[in-house]
Design an enzyme around this catalytic site. Sequence first.
Site, short mmCIF file in Angstrom:
data_model
loop_
_atom_site.label_atom_id
_atom_site.label_comp_id
_atom_site.label_asym_id
_atom_site.label_seq_id
_atom_site.Cartn_x
_atom_site.Cartn_y
_atom_site.Cartn_z
CD1 TRP A 322 -3.03 1.16 0.85
CD2 TRP A 322 -1.53 2.45 2.05
NE1 TRP A 322 -3.51 2.68 0.96
CE2 TRP A 322 -2.47 3.51 1.95
CE3 TRP A 322 -0.40 2.86 2.58
CZ2 TRP A 322 -2.53 4.47 2.39
CZ3 TRP A 322 -0.19 4.23 3.25
CH2 TRP A 322 -1.39 5.01 3.06
CG HIS A 323 3.35 2.32 3.51
ND1 HIS A 323 2.57 1.21 3.95
CD2 HIS A 323 3.26 3.18 4.06
CE1 HIS A 323 2.22 1.67 5.04
NE2 HIS A 323 2.43 3.04 5.31
N GLY A 324 3.90 1.49 -1.14
CA GLY A 324 4.71 1.92 -2.36
C GLY A 324 4.90 0.52 -3.33
#
Lengths: 478, 316
Positions: A322-324
Amino acid sequence: MLFNSFEFLLFFPIVTVLYFIVPHRFRWLHLLVASCVFYMFFIPVYILILFFTIIIDYVAGILIERSNGILRKRYLLMSLVANIGVLAVFKYFNFFIGNVNTIFLHFHILPREIPLLNIILPIGLSFHTFQAMSYTIEVYRGNQKAEHHFGIYSLYVMFYPQLVAGPIERPQNLLPQFREVHHIDYDRMVGGIGILLWGLFKKVVIADRVAIMVNIVYTHPADYRGITTILTMVLFSIQIYCDFSGYSDMAIGSARVMGFKLMRNFSMPYASRSIAEFWTRWHISLSTWFKDYLYIPLGGNKVSKGRWRINIMIVFMISGLWHGANWTFLIWGLIHGAFIIISAGLKHQSHISSKHPQRKKHRLHTFVNILTTFTIVTVAWVFFRAKTISDAAMMLKNSLKLFPLTTTVILQGGFGILSLIISSAAILFLFIVEHKTKDRYELFEKKSQYTWAFHAVLLLLIVTMGIFDHQSFIYFQF
Amino acid sequence: MKKLSLYLLVVCSFVIITSTILFKLCNEGLRRVPFEEFGKLNEIMAGTTPYDLLIMGNSRSLLHVSPYILDSALHTNAYNMGTIDGSLNADLALLHAYLDHHDAPRYLLMNFDWWLPTDTLIRNEPFDYPKFYPYLDNKWVKKYLIPHSPQMKKVNTLPFLGLINYDDYKRTAALRGWTKSQRTVDVYKKGYFNRNAKFTGKDPKDTPPMKDCTFSDEGIRELDELFTLCNEKNITIFVFIAPGYRINEQLKVRQQDRDQLQQLMKLRHVVFFQDYSLRDEFLAPSWYCDAHHLNKEGAEYFSRIIAHEIEGFIHQ
């Protein structure tokens, strides 16, 4: 628009004053226009992507409410596919194709590379997509009525204080607030300004200052070792906390000035005694999102131990991604997942082996737990911050080379002795304020004869000690 | 409402007044710094030491010409006024300000880069503009620099905003100015600065600031203004194009612009040495610290060449 920009200094008071001047029935329109302006300061055309998902979810919400049985599920699925589809194209397509290219070219399966998309990730895409998804899921679950007012629904997704980096709100909390009549309230507004200033202080005085050294070392990790590398790792833990919680504070504060109450996103995460506790204190709006919409549907902890471990790893793997779209984020997530499983196992073992009642936890025990958790979190952040896995490995390897016991980077690249003194003093101030007040907003909400003085000093510190080089917020990229 | 207005008024007034005072104090401290970048700026803007040879221009003057080598060869007292990412606007402001406080030098040595008289460079905000904040009231800073910088305009009107542009280096320098503490090693020696690094010739980021170097009318006018000022003060102008590692090969310069420059130099009696980037000896990356700048060894070698050229002119 950045909260730490001159533009926001003009935007915020204008929008706030107009909000109270405009009649209540038009306030949603005023906020929606302001939110559009705020978002369009980045890449204006990307607002179309936002409206694409808004329209899909708005229609999906109404259709889900009106239908029964399998049709409800289909409409929910339509909404989820649209939202995840946008994320997949903009965030994960190049990552996926890049890996396909690497593997297939290595084994000569492909004659040439599959071209990558030449696109920039829309700012805060993961945040507003998750917020939109929580709406349709809640309507599907029957916890939330579908919003029939298109403008108010759009505002739910686009409300400018939390549009680009959260907190990821739930419809039950935010949607009703757009219908409430907010009046000018001295205590609430001054409290909101205080929270806003506190967030700005953390961002420009601490986060952006320590970022100078962090950026130098992470750009050339091979050039530094020992104390310098360890100090940089610790400083990044502080930077990311001050950067992200600073943004959340500014979002919460600016919303509160207008009368909106956004959910808390942080609660002294580095005082956690375990990784599991850390996730109840760090980015609370995301961790509860994963808990409600992924972990519990997977079975939560009401499953076999083996299955529970798999569930935990799935949740943290997705949280990492989700973050990257990078292997480094995936590893970061997996480290957290692995330590939750390990600590649960250790806790279970100690519970079985101890025939005596649980030992009274004394201060030293708590301190060791906090220090251990902080060390694990700090090591995991290395994967979060490094550009590649090999850079992260280099940082960790070099951190073990303790000699020479001196640091050279401190006097380089604009991070001098004064920077070190200001950073240390500001971090100490942060520690005192946030730990003494338990809930840091308490300090800004309580009526006190010192409020004005505290705000004045805080603003003065921001103006005189802040680093205003228009550094974006770390979480904007997600 | 009344209490809220009073709160805003009190808090904002306190911060505006205090930060304005602190900004003024900071600037006063910076004006007292005798070393490094501010020491150099203070020498130019308010100093009185007489120099008879000034080296002027951007970082390709600053890092390339050692005043010590010129002094020993020419028996002059030279000073390097070069600034990082300098522009014609900055050169004009600095030269005018220098001449307000000093006797005119006999010679002015200047690096010319093809991108200097282009619109992009002329209209760009001056590099590291907060370094000029202590001199916002200087008439030449007002004339040549403030119009090109929205932030300088803002700070000129609302001084309390000035402090937010200062970094910790400037804050430290201001404190040192007040406490009169000295640097053990001043990296600027007679305004000159050098680097020891060795360039490998393989850094892809080292491209010229722009490839299309079409001169603008304003750029040529400012160059003419600079030359005219020197003519009025009887200053002999030497112009050279500093060595660079293959950077000029990538530039597009129109023939009409080359002709215009040549005519202007002839009209203003400018002595043009040559484009040193074309000399074979400067094609070796080992002379450089990056594609644009010579390292210490390269700069010393180049300074000796320049000294020899000037010496030849003087004896002529």
